[in-house]
Design an enzyme around this catalytic site. Structure first.
Site, mmCIF file in Angstrom:
data_model
loop_
_atom_site.group_PDB
_atom_site.id
_atom_site.type_symbol
_atom_site.label_atom_id
_atom_site.label_comp_id
_atom_site.label_asym_id
_atom_site.label_seq_id
_atom_site.Cartn_x
_atom_site.Cartn_y
_atom_site.Cartn_z
ATOM 1 N N GLY A 38 -12.380 -28.247 -17.752
ATOM 2 C CA GLY A 38 -11.894 -29.604 -16.326
ATOM 3 C C GLY A 38 -10.973 -29.605 -15.678
ATOM 4 O O GLY A 38 -10.549 -30.487 -14.544
ATOM 5 N N VAL B 19 -7.109 -28.078 -14.394
ATOM 6 C CA VAL B 19 -6.337 -27.192 -13.296
ATOM 7 C C VAL B 19 -6.725 -25.553 -13.603
ATOM 8 O O VAL B 19 -7.049 -24.859 -12.771
ATOM 9 C CB VAL B 19 -4.833 -27.702 -12.260
ATOM 10 C CG1 VAL B 19 -4.785 -27.546 -12.516
ATOM 11 C CG2 VAL B 19 -5.155 -26.423 -11.273
ATOM 12 N N ASP B 20 -5.869 -25.715 -14.658
ATOM 13 C CA ASP B 20 -5.551 -24.152 -15.552
ATOM 14 C C ASP B 20 -7.210 -23.672 -15.604
ATOM 15 O O ASP B 20 -7.198 -21.915 -15.506
ATOM 16 C CB ASP B 20 -4.789 -24.037 -16.543
ATOM 17 C CG ASP B 20 -3.940 -24.511 -16.362
ATOM 18 O OD1 ASP B 20 -2.839 -24.790 -14.815
ATOM 19 O OD2 ASP B 20 -3.011 -25.400 -16.923
ATOM 20 N N MET C 149 -16.117 -26.598 -24.691
ATOM 21 C CA MET C 149 -16.411 -27.553 -26.666
ATOM 22 C C MET C 149 -16.596 -28.330 -26.153
ATOM 23 O O MET C 149 -15.653 -29.381 -26.529
ATOM 24 C CB MET C 149 -15.430 -25.947 -27.166
ATOM 25 C CG MET C 149 -15.265 -25.102 -27.099
ATOM 26 S SD MET C 149 -13.978 -24.648 -28.499
ATOM 27 C CE MET C 149 -12.310 -24.980 -28.073
ATOM 28 N N CYS D 281 -5.870 -25.539 -32.876
ATOM 29 C CA CYS D 281 -7.211 -25.427 -32.781
ATOM 30 C C CYS D 281 -7.383 -23.821 -31.698
ATOM 31 O O CYS D 281 -8.383 -23.163 -31.405
ATOM 32 C CB CYS D 281 -7.326 -25.773 -31.466
ATOM 33 S SG CYS D 281 -8.588 -26.430 -30.407
ATOM 34 N N GLY E 181 -7.189 -20.652 -19.882
ATOM 35 C CA GLY E 181 -6.332 -20.844 -18.659
ATOM 36 C C GLY E 181 -5.098 -20.823 -20.185
ATOM 37 O O GLY E 181 -3.913 -22.023 -19.005
ATOM 38 N N CYS F 80 -4.681 -34.590 -28.296
ATOM 39 C CA CYS F 80 -6.171 -34.969 -27.904
ATOM 40 C C CYS F 80 -7.269 -35.853 -27.847
ATOM 41 O O CYS F 80 -7.727 -36.782 -27.780
ATOM 42 C CB CYS F 80 -6.960 -33.684 -27.317
ATOM 43 S SG CYS F 80 -7.770 -33.046 -28.711
#
Length: 378
Positions: A13, A15-16, A36, A105, A129, A208
């Site tokens: 979601g 930009v990259d 994911m 990750c 990205g 995250c």
């Protein structure tokens, strides 16, 4: 235009990943967008905007997929994420070491489980990205040579450090189309031109799955107990104060120590068995060597190990990094034979003493722009 192949695009979601999907479709790839599901509840919103798969991020990713006319789906990988990233993160801190969950990750989720999922969709490649470059130069005889993982063109965004687990087998199935682009000059411009909502979305920060990056409170809530208090001591053993949990301290830390002193003090030791935190001067943080285990070669393993052996006792000259944004440090690498029950690793000698080498963190070595490999500081 004939399809260049079917590619799974990991879409967050942001930009990259949005521009990654756009570029690959423009290049003639058949793209499948996938997000994911890692930490969220059934509503995908139990951690709000701090989650790595919040409702708004999913909506942004799906909107980009619809705009590009590519299929989009969400895949549940919560169990793998919990086992290989979150649980390891907690256990590493509980052992008095400093984890790097982003590297785990990438290793176990993005280029592990998600790559396996891509194959189940008949995708030959997975694309992300990340800012790094995957190349394959021909040999002198003209045949395809080994794959290389190299630094990105945008030095300020280069992510090759966290991608060292990409082995030759994995590199053969990875596309990183942003590696030759500059984020602010190219990527955000492309996103704006395409009308992507993520064009001006800020970069993600911190861990995250840890709200406000407060990992100690996260561990306390997860374990259902407060971290035990203990002594803060000097390098000579003098008690300087008390702490509210040794896990709150990291090697090299200076601020928030809760101890008054006439000269700067730094965390130079965390002992979970005695539940003590040791403070010392900057000299106590310096070291000119380290051992690393769980070693992974990104470059062809046999070739690099042969070069190291040929270099002799002095070691093979390389550039090393013990932190993400650290400038290259000249060093020499030697192989360490595996002892009974232990995994082989490497020994690295630095030309200049390094400050705050933290067990549990990653060390990555380079040959110029090319990643040779990396592992975990012991």
């Amino acid at each position: 235009m004939p399809s260049k192949g079917r590619v799974l695009v990991a879409m967050s979601g942001g930009v990259d990943s949005s521009v990654t999907a756009y570029l690959l479709k423009q290049q003639g790839y058949e793209c499948v967008g996938v997000t994911m599901r890692l930490t969220c509840s059934a509503t995908f919103d139990d951690m709000g905007e701090r989650s790595c798969c919040s409702l708004s991020d999913l909506e942004d990713a799906e909107a980009v997929a619809q705009r590009l006319g590519i299929p989009y789906r969400v895949v549940d990988m919560r169990d793998i994420f919990e086992r290989d990233v979150v649980a390891k993160f907690v256990s590493t801190y509980e052992a008095g070491r400093t984890p790097n969950p982003c590297i785990d990750c990438n290793r176990y989720l993005k280029f592990g489980a998600l790559l396996d999922y891509a194959r189940s969709l008949d995708c030959s490649h997975i694309a992300t990205g990340h800012y790094a470059r995957v190349r394959r130069a021909p040999t002198d005889a003209g045949a395809p040579g080994p794959w290389t993982l190299s630094r990105a063109a945008d030095a300020g965004k280069d992510q090759s450090y966290v991608l060292y687990s990409l082995t030759q087998e994995r590199l053969a199935h990875v596309l990183l189309p942003l590696g030759d682009l500059i984020k602010d000059a190219d990527v955000r411009r492309i996103a704006a031109e395409q009308g992507f909502a993520s064009a001006n979305k800020p970069d993600s920060q911190g861990i995250c799955f840890v709200p406000d990056n407060d990992f100690a409170s996260f561990i306390e809530a997860r374990e259902g107990r407060l971290l035990p208090e203990g002594d803060i001591v000097s390098t000579s053993g003098e008690v300087l104060g008390r702490h509210r949990g040794a896990l709150r301290y990291t090697i090299g830390q200076r601020k928030g120590l809760g101890v008054a002193a006439a000269h700067p003090l730094y965390v130079c030791g965390v002992d979970v068995e005695s539940n003590t935190v040791t403070l010392g001067g900057v000299d106590n943080l310096m070291a000119d060597e380290l051992d690393a285990g769980d070693w992974i070669w990104s470059a062809p393993a046999e070739t690099i190990e042969r070069r190291i052996v040929d270099a002799g006792a002095h070691g093979l000259p390389v550039a090393a990094k013990i932190r993400y944004h650290q400038p290259d440090q000249p060093a020499r690498v030697r192989l360490v034979d595996a002892e009974a029950g232990a995994q082989a690793g490497v020994h690295i000698d630095f030309d200049i003493p390094q400050r705050g080498i933290a067990p549990g963190q990653a060390v990555v070595i380079y040959d110029g722009e090319v990643v040779l490999g990396g592992g975990t500081v012991l």
